[in-house]
Design a protein around this motif. Sequence first.
Motif, PDB file in Angstrom:
ATOM      1  N   PRO A 179       0.826  -1.212   0.000  1.00 47.97           N
ATOM      2  CA  PRO A 179       0.000   0.000   0.000  1.00 47.97           C
ATOM      3  C   PRO A 179       0.859   1.262   0.000  1.00 47.97           C
ATOM      4  N   ALA A 181       0.569   3.805   1.617  1.00 47.98           N
ATOM      5  CA  ALA A 181       0.780   4.343   2.966  1.00 47.98           C
ATOM      6  C   ALA A 181       2.156   3.978   3.508  1.00 47.98           C
ATOM      7  N   TYR A 182       2.688   2.813   3.128  1.00 48.33           N
ATOM      8  CA  TYR A 182       4.018   2.426   3.591  1.00 48.33           C
ATOM      9  C   TYR A 182       5.069   3.410   3.106  1.00 48.33           C
ATOM     10  N   GLN A 184       4.565   6.479   2.151  1.00 52.81           N
ATOM     11  CA  GLN A 184       4.342   7.772   2.795  1.00 52.81           C
ATOM     12  C   GLN A 184       4.920   7.776   4.198  1.00 52.81           C
ATOM     13  N   ALA A 185       4.650   6.673   4.936  1.00 49.84           N
ATOM     14  CA  ALA A 185       5.142   6.589   6.311  1.00 49.84           C
ATOM     15  C   ALA A 185       6.662   6.677   6.328  1.00 49.84           C
ATOM     16  N   ALA A 186       7.299   6.005   5.368  1.00 52.74           N
ATOM     17  CA  ALA A 186       8.759   6.029   5.285  1.00 52.74           C
ATOM     18  C   ALA A 186       9.245   7.433   4.952  1.00 52.74           C
ATOM     19  N   LYS A 187       8.514   8.109   4.070  1.00 51.34           N
ATOM     20  CA  LYS A 187       8.871   9.459   3.670  1.00 51.34           C
ATOM     21  C   LYS A 187       8.790  10.396   4.872  1.00 51.34           C
ATOM     22  N   ILE A 188       7.718  10.227   5.662  1.00 53.47           N
ATOM     23  CA  ILE A 188       7.552  11.057   6.857  1.00 53.47           C
ATOM     24  C   ILE A 188       8.705  10.821   7.826  1.00 53.47           C
ATOM     25  N   ASP A 189       9.123   9.553   7.943  1.00 57.55           N
ATOM     26  CA  ASP A 189      10.254   9.239   8.815  1.00 57.55           C
ATOM     27  C   ASP A 189      11.566   9.776   8.256  1.00 57.55           C
TER      28      ASP A 189
END
Lengths: 289, 357
Positions: A179, A181-182, A184-189
């Motif tokens: 997905p 979202a994975y 995106q989550a990595a990008k946010i991190d």
Amino acid sequence: MNKTENQKAWFLVLPVLVLVAFNAIVPLMTVVNYSVQETFGNNVFFWSGISWFEDVLRSPRFHAALGRQLTFTFTILAIEVPLGVLIALAMPRKGIWVSVCLVLMAMPLLIPWNVVGAMWNIFALPEIGLLGNALNALGFDYNYTRQPGDAWFTLILMDVWHWTSLVVLLAYAGLVSIPDAYYQAAKIDGASSWAIFRFIQLPKMKRVLTIAILLRFMDSFNIYTEPSVLTGGGPGNSTTLLSIDLVKIALGQFDLGPAAAMSLVYFLVVLLMSWIFYTVMTRDDEANQ
Amino acid sequence: MLELKNITKRVGADLHIHPTSLVFKPGTFNILLGTTLAGKTTLMQLMAGLEKPSLGEVWFGGVNVTGVPVQKRNVSMVYQQFINYPNMSVFDNIASPLRVGRVDAGEIKRRVGAMAELMRISAMLDRRPSELSGGQQQRTAMARALVKQSDLILLDEPLANLDFKLREEMRDELPKLFGERDCVVVYATTEPTEALLFGGHTAALHQGRVVDFGPTGEIYRKPASLTGAQVFSEPPINTVKAVKSGHIISAGGALSWVAPEDLADGDYTVGIRAHHVTPFETIGSVPVDGTIKIAELSGSESMIHFDAFGGDWVSLSHGVHPFEAGAKATLYADMASCFYFAPDGSLVRSGEAAGGR
């Protein structure tokens, strides 16, 4: 509670049992039968115990063929798996180019194996083949029918061309199922693209890659048609892989006993190595449960 | 303070977010309420910097951050799916944002420990996400989002994939987690009840537009428009066209009641929420005749769908009231609690709050 005994269920299993018996057990047992007997003409057989197996396991010819087979299989795995993953990573995820790429990738897989062999046979001919001629024009002394090194080069190139797509398609299927979202989550991190590959894409692709490696291992270990059409095992014995050697013994020399013993050893090697591969690759999952 | 100044998102020929301006203050809990595809996720991505607005600006703490990539902002996000690194332990998962931020090991250990304590997953720190239940996986994801002291925390339907009981539990805990923080929290949900439960401020979204924004209770009782009321009503709000003339309002020729004195003569759309339509008569209620479509009877409530005024009406009431599908029936609408919307959809008078707006 009363359980009614009903043995009729066995009849339902019978068709499968018959089918498996005919396509696996009976042929296998025939081979086992040959492998422990000395065969003469007119269907005369003598018991010979495990002598054929001893011969096969001690035979330098078998060792050499097994060595070539292992070299071949591990070389193509070492090339096809990373290359397949790289291509899958580079492929677009959405848009019209997706289908174009997928069709292009699937193309080599659709060509019959003997045709692939014949294609590369002609393609690599030093005088008239496009590849052979081009290599010679560039100054390489290339002739796959005479030089073992060139034969190996062509053989591996052919297999990579034919089968990398399978790894690509499986890896791609694994990638697109992740997905958004994975990412995106990595990008946010603030994760690097290497970290994304290492901690998201690779673990998420693990299952399909296990299947890809197993399939490629078994297929390449059993490969016969393509090298037999391309080089016929030559020059000399240089590209005589296990299956080609087996056919030479069984049908060329009609040595049924040694051929049967060799088949069984061959079969056990494939089985054992597949099991090792599978166990090693799924060890982490097991430990987690 | 997070400020959206006239931001617009266009994808190809489609306008995904119509020009939107919103201000979220630090230490507040803000809810984006709207159906699937209303634009909640897109709006959050614009706030986070995962997407760039086609037009308009995003300001944070008095600084224009439009076009600043997300990794350079101090943002965390929790998703509907349970997003964790699959082959890292729970500890490493929670620690990952800190490691990228180069926090020293002792500090990481302390903060992860404290966060795990708060999320009640201390016993799971050595496990991998795949070995946890859905609720624990989502707690891990939330711990990851909260551990790094972000200025902006975005929660995109974080409870939607949890089962009912767990959802209730987490709904109780969530506001406490953010209670002491000085950050902006934005929470997207499709459920009006969830918004009411959390309180705070709510922005009602409909087809890429913010149709209403204000303190949650206030916009529930006094939605700015019919669309706002529709977004903030579950089951859907019942509507009927009506005309006020003199002291009487009449709707569909079959229904009439005494008009509130402060209402001017003219055409209105009358909206009435399902729990104001009941199978029994109350003081001041008006009979509505219709044909029963479905009666859903749960243990303590009856939800009755029926045809009235050529539309779909819903009644929600306490107790079990069996109705047969296909039968003619009369239900009673408490018109004192209805909304009056002008023909352009704006609210004229709310029966759920004293006075008009």
